[in-house]
Design a protein around this motif. Structure first.
Motif, PDB file in Angstrom:
ATOM      1  N   THR A 178     -10.398 -70.188 -16.046  1.00 30.71           N
ATOM      2  CA  THR A 178      -9.096 -69.310 -17.047  1.00 30.71           C
ATOM      3  C   THR A 178      -8.550 -67.720 -17.450  1.00 30.71           C
ATOM      4  O   THR A 178      -7.847 -67.998 -17.507  1.00 30.71           O
ATOM      5  N   ALA A 207      -4.126 -75.512 -10.923  1.00 33.47           N
ATOM      6  CA  ALA A 207      -4.230 -74.144 -11.426  1.00 33.47           C
ATOM      7  C   ALA A 207      -3.479 -73.265 -11.202  1.00 33.47           C
ATOM      8  O   ALA A 207      -3.073 -71.958 -11.217  1.00 33.47           O
ATOM      9  N   ARG A 208      -4.687 -72.527 -10.436  1.00 33.11           N
ATOM     10  CA  ARG A 208      -5.038 -71.314 -10.051  1.00 33.11           C
ATOM     11  C   ARG A 208      -3.926 -70.840  -8.515  1.00 33.11           C
ATOM     12  O   ARG A 208      -3.322 -71.699  -8.147  1.00 33.11           O
ATOM     13  N   ARG A 209      -3.367 -69.601  -8.734  1.00 35.57           N
ATOM     14  CA  ARG A 209      -2.806 -68.946  -7.552  1.00 35.57           C
ATOM     15  C   ARG A 209      -3.215 -68.579  -6.686  1.00 35.57           C
ATOM     16  O   ARG A 209      -2.786 -68.613  -5.159  1.00 35.57           O
ATOM     17  N   TYR A 255      -9.345 -78.796 -12.570  1.00 35.16           N
ATOM     18  CA  TYR A 255      -8.483 -77.833 -13.495  1.00 35.16           C
ATOM     19  C   TYR A 255      -8.248 -76.833 -12.628  1.00 35.16           C
ATOM     20  O   TYR A 255      -6.996 -76.121 -11.970  1.00 35.16           O
ATOM     21  N   GLY A 256      -9.216 -76.008 -11.682  1.00 35.72           N
ATOM     22  CA  GLY A 256      -8.969 -74.125 -11.357  1.00 35.72           C
ATOM     23  C   GLY A 256      -7.963 -74.865 -10.104  1.00 35.72           C
ATOM     24  O   GLY A 256      -7.216 -73.769  -9.457  1.00 35.72           O
ATOM     25  N   ARG A 281       0.333 -75.318 -14.899  1.00 36.66           N
ATOM     26  CA  ARG A 281      -0.656 -75.765 -15.038  1.00 36.66           C
ATOM     27  C   ARG A 281      -0.657 -76.463 -15.745  1.00 36.66           C
ATOM     28  O   ARG A 281      -1.831 -77.099 -16.660  1.00 36.66           O
ATOM     29  N   ARG A 310      -7.818 -64.530 -16.404  1.00 36.05           N
ATOM     30  CA  ARG A 310      -6.468 -63.527 -15.574  1.00 36.05           C
ATOM     31  C   ARG A 310      -7.424 -62.644 -15.359  1.00 36.05           C
ATOM     32  O   ARG A 310      -6.403 -61.640 -14.391  1.00 36.05           O
ATOM     33  N   ASP A 354      -1.763 -67.909 -12.888  1.00 36.81           N
ATOM     34  CA  ASP A 354      -1.647 -69.327 -12.818  1.00 36.81           C
ATOM     35  C   ASP A 354      -0.265 -69.260 -12.466  1.00 36.81           C
ATOM     36  O   ASP A 354       0.484 -69.073 -12.132  1.00 36.81           O
ATOM     37  N   SER A 355      -0.552 -70.423 -11.290  1.00 35.43           N
ATOM     38  CA  SER A 355       0.652 -70.628 -10.951  1.00 35.43           C
ATOM     39  C   SER A 355       1.751 -71.799 -12.676  1.00 35.43           C
ATOM     40  O   SER A 355       0.645 -72.162 -13.470  1.00 35.43           O
TER      41      SER A 355
END
Lengths: 124, 199
Positions: B36, A23-25, A19-20, B104, B38, B100-101
């Protein structure tokens, strides 16, 4: 100990890392998620090696040896990965994966080829 | 988790199992916060907790050498490298709204589906398998060293070559950007032309 406990924990950690990665940017956060996935694999290797440790003469303790190799390769990977991220940051001013779209194909394809053509022209 | 068919009791877990599950919950929670949160620096610090929890799990599985290697390499050096990377890329302190892009939710669907499939398969496959943790430790330094230097010497040496290559590669990657910039600074106007044309 029930073998399902470490196996389930390993599967859950792997999916957390998955998931990371998806989903991470920020590129460094993606590298952290890759580390989580590698650690999940390590836990699996150790658990199965301990399970088979009564037959260690046959398995040559391959699980723990492979775990050590994975840890060393992960250390090398994080060094190279951070060097690449820092080089990208130095050249582009960002480490966001979403903004590094030079190799992307899409509706904004024309300006990319235009820029590449101009760069080739300037260097020629 | 699964009905026990072995002579072990499913509803009477041993102390090692209880400790494993508790530490595993802490590790999984720390991993979830890592992917998760930020706040970028907090993610690195929660990663320390997840990796330390995994070291405790290795100790509970009697693989003590791997546990200390984990503490040394991961908690000691990899997380420090990640923190250096966060600092050198000027990661914002505090909440960054774009951590997060946009995909997600797709990532969440993929991860949950993969987790469900993997857990189902693993539990179904190993419902009657038990690790025997009594007796000698399976991963003491003596056992690990003996197997590593008796049967795994050649991969070990190849790994040292790989580490050397990675070291040289990291240095080359860091130096090349500097050399490029120096080369770009000296001609001056000529290297600025393509970027202006793109603008």
């Amino acid at each position: 100990m029930h073998l399902a406990y470490p196996a389930v924990l390993s599967a859950l950690l792997f999916c957390t890392g998955l998931y990371g990665v998806l989903a991470r940017r920020n590129a460094i956060l993606v590298l952290m998620s890759v580390e989580l996935m590698l650690n999940a694999v390590n836990l699996n290797l150790v658990a199965f090696d301990v399970w088979l440790s009564r037959a260690a003469a046959d398995t040559l303790h391959s699980g723990q040896a492979l775990t050590l190799f994975t840890i060393a390769i992960a250390a090398a990977e994080i060094g190279i990965g951070l060097a690449i991220v820092l080089a990208v940051y130095r050249n582009r001013g960002t480490s966001d994966i979403d903004r590094l779209r030079d190799a992307a194909e899409g509706p904004d394809d024309a300006p990319e080829t235009d820029r590449a053509a101009k760069k080739a022209e300037a260097t020629a | 988790m699964s009905p026990a068919t072995a002579p072990h009791g499913f509803l009477s877990p041993t102390g090692v199992e209880i400790a494993f599950v508790l530490v595993g919950l802490v590790t999984f929670g720390a991993a979830l916060v890592t992917v998760t949160t930020r706040q970028l620096v907090h993610a690195a610090l929660w990663l320390v907790m997840a990796l330390g929890g995994l070291a405790v799990e290795y100790l509970l599985l009697t693989a003590e050498f791997i546990a200390w290697v984990q503490v040394l390499i991961y908690v000691g050096s990899v997380v420090v490298l990640l923190l250096f990377g966060l600092m050198l890329t000027r990661a914002p302190i505090g909440r960054s709204p774009d951590a997060d892009s946009g995909n997600r939710w797709a990532a969440l669907v993929v991860a949950v589906a993969a987790a469900a499939a993997l857990v189902w398969v693993v539990v179904d496959a190993f419902r009657a398998t038990w690790i025997d943790l009594d007796g000698t430790a399976a991963g003491s330094a003596k056992v690990t060293g003996a197997s590593l230097f008796q049967h795994w010497v050649l991969p070990f040496e190849a790994l040292s070559v790989l580490l050397l290559a990675a070291l040289v590669g990291a240095i080359a990657l860091s130096r090349k950007a500097k050399a490029d910039r120096a080369a770009a600074d000296i001609p001056g106007a000529r290297s600025d032309r393509p970027t202006e044309g793109a603008r």
